[in-house]
Design an enzyme around this catalytic site. Structure first.
Site, PDB file in Angstrom:
ATOM      1  N   GLU A  59       0.999  -1.376  -0.136  1.00  0.00           N
ATOM      2  CA  GLU A  59      -0.102  -0.024  -0.028  1.00  0.00           C
ATOM      3  C   GLU A  59       0.742   1.372   0.011  1.00  0.00           C
ATOM      4  O   GLU A  59       1.925   1.310   0.794  1.00  0.00           O
ATOM      5  CB  GLU A  59      -0.974   0.043   1.164  1.00  0.00           C
TER       6      GLU A  59
ATOM      7  N   LYS B  75      -9.622   2.382  -2.915  1.00  0.00           N
ATOM      8  CA  LYS B  75     -10.204   1.698  -1.710  1.00  0.00           C
ATOM      9  C   LYS B  75     -11.561   2.334  -1.456  1.00  0.00           C
ATOM     10  O   LYS B  75     -11.849   3.356  -1.463  1.00  0.00           O
ATOM     11  CB  LYS B  75      -9.332   2.161  -0.671  1.00  0.00           C
TER      12      LYS B  75
ATOM     13  N   CYS C 196      -5.179  -1.862   2.710  1.00  0.00           N
ATOM     14  CA  CYS C 196      -5.204  -1.638   4.188  1.00  0.00           C
ATOM     15  C   CYS C 196      -5.945  -2.861   4.946  1.00  0.00           C
ATOM     16  O   CYS C 196      -6.137  -3.873   4.908  1.00  0.00           O
ATOM     17  CB  CYS C 196      -5.555  -0.595   4.378  1.00  0.00           C
TER      18      CYS C 196
END
Length: 516
Positions: free
Chosen positions: A254, A317, A384
């Protein structure tokens, strides 16, 4: 009162020891017995506070690592999560009125209902679900492909309840052994199912993937003075992985690219040229800036560079970290920025569940004949803590992908158990959907998890898997299996919610009749 406090501390302690860094998973199977004795015959309000204290101690002992980000924030999160323990005690004050056989079902059902609520209510934080404690207990967790992680938690609570009922009635003439016999029989059946699943052989095309762990210190990650060093480290590790053997895909963590890769030509060119040099696709994490949107939105994204240098697409995301990547109810809670120990991001949530695709090409020779194999490989990426949300992984798996990737950065939490607890969620996403989950983390834990929930390989350096830089190339088997959980999702949890609501409603009616 001292006896009850000791029972509360014992329950919380056993639960803490069931999770990383201790991983004594067998303690979870008896951890609730002291709490159930402490709750025995208590009034609703007292039951709430007894359970709340146990929950507070448990979360304080397991998510203590949030202190590396913020002490006040850690205490707020612990206090909030403990509410679900408190509600558990409150519900049990109604359940006590039933017979033992009803309690055997309603105690674990109410726990599952509350865990589902914790995972989904508000922004959701399904960290350290009870079932996750069994991530190393492979035969038991195989049932997750039907019930999800909630089914494993149900089984643990059911066993705790059965033992509690047995011990409580040990001197009475009641048939105290029946709940224990029922639970033991169910455990044997589920263990048999787990062994059957563990003996399954997955077949399909093999893919060689390298996950890269850069180990970039958090205080250097966004400092422009370290941009060249960061990109050089990822470039060197990638080239080293590709030079040792033929790699079909490389995965970076990430926000591994310290800048807006779409807008900064120098950063773009590094990955562009690297993908062509190694002749393999590279998945990179990077922030994305959309200057075409009305509000100039920023995203936490992943990009796939194909081996010809072109970009297949990006994934933004969809589930952001509250008070980390954005402030919920921004107008109402704008004051939070003044008390935050570090700047809070202003990211927008993505809306599309992207499926990345690349062409796998191989030359095969057999008995004097040679031919070229071409296969479209598809995968999706969780960024994440998105892997702690079962429904996000399930939605991706439902798109008939070949494997899942989780790119993350747990460097915020220092040398703690956070990374290992995080990886436990990925283990369950793999089993629930019978799909490989490949994790690439900035400081670890970077690893490969197969369809049975086994960690088959990980990045190591000097005997350590956290806070070391390196890579791991590993071969996975591509297989597509639609499990009952992939198709029906949290159906088991919904049944538990129905049973819990029904028992509460019935309890309230009976109490109303008595008072009238």
């Amino acid at each position: 009162m001292l006896r009850k406090i000791n029972l509360i501390i014992l329950s919380a302690g056993l639960l803490i020891l069931s999770f990383p860094p201790f991983n004594i998973w067998i303690f979870a199977w008896v951890s609730f017995i002291p709490l159930l004795f402490a709750l025995e015959d208590q009034k609703p309000l007292k039951s709430f506070f007894i359970s709340y204290l146990a929950g507070f101690l448990f979360f304080l002992g397991t998510i203590y690592w949030l202190i590396h980000v913020t002490l006040p924030g850690m205490l707020v999160v612990v206090a909030y999560l403990a509410l679900y323990f408190g509600l558990f005690g409150l519900i049990l004050s109604c359940v006590w009125q039933g017979d033992d056989n009803k309690r055997l079902i309603l105690i674990p059902a109410s726990w599952v209902a509350l865990e589902w609520m914790r995972t989904n209510a508000l922004t959701g934080f399904g960290w350290n679900l009870l079932g996750y404690s069994q991530s190393y207990n492979l035969p038991i967790i195989q049932i997750a492909d039907i019930t999800g992680a909630y089914g494993v938690g149900f089984l643990i609570l059911m066993f705790n309840a059965a033992l509690y009922i047995f011990v409580k009635n040990i001197r009475s003439a009641q048939k105290r052994h029946i709940p224990l016999v029922i639970t033991a029989s169910l455990l044997l059946i589920i263990s048999g199912y787990g062994i059957f699943r563990l003996n399954n052989i997955f077949t399909g095309e093999r893919l060689k993937v390298a996950v890269v762990q850069g180990n970039i210190p958090q205080d250097e990650k966004w400092d422009r003075r370290f941009t060249d060093m960061i990109m050089s480290r990822y470039r060197d590790l990638t080239k080293e992985a590709a030079s040792s053997e033929k790699i079909d895909l490389v995965i970076w963590p990430e926000t591994s690219v310290p800048g807006f890769i779409q807008n900064e030509k120098e950063l773009f060119d590094i990955v562009y040229n690297l993908s062509m040099d190694i002749a393999a696709p590279i998945l990179v994490g990077a922030p994305r800036y959309d200057d075409k949107s009305q509000d100039d939105s920023y995203y936490n994204s992943a990009f796939l560079f194909l081996k010809d240098g072109s970009v297949d697409g990006h994934y933004d995301k969809t589930h952001l970290v509250p008070f980390g990547e954005y402030v919920p109810l921004k107008n109402l809670l704008s004051f939070v920025h003044r008390f935050a120990p570090r700047p809070i991001g202003d990211c927008a949530a993505g809306k599309d569940f992207t499926v990345f695709k690349f062409l796998l090409e191989r030359s095969i020779k057999d008995e004097g004949y040679s031919w070229k194999l071409s296969k479209k490989v598809s995968f999706s990426c969780l960024i994440c803590f998105e892997d702690i949300f079962p429904d996000i992984a399930r939605r991706f798996a439902g798109k008939n992908i070949d494997f899942l990737v989780n790119i993350t950065n747990d460097a915020w939490f220092g040398r703690s158990s956070a990374a290992y607890q995080h990886a436990q969620a990925s283990v369950f996403r793999a089993v629930e959907n019978r799909i490989n989950v490949l994790r690439s983390a900035n400081t670890g834990l970077s690893c490969f998890i197969d369809q049975k929930g086994r960690v088959t390989a990980r990045v190591m350096g000097d005997g350590k898997d956290l806070f070391v830089s390196g890579f791991k190339a590993h071969e996975i088997i591509l297989s597509r299996t639609r499990t009952l959980y992939t198709v029906y999702g949290d159906l088991f949890a919904y049944i538990c919610i129905f049973l819990t609501v029904f028992s509460i409603t019935r309890c309230l009616r009976e109490n109303s009749r008595r008072s009238s």
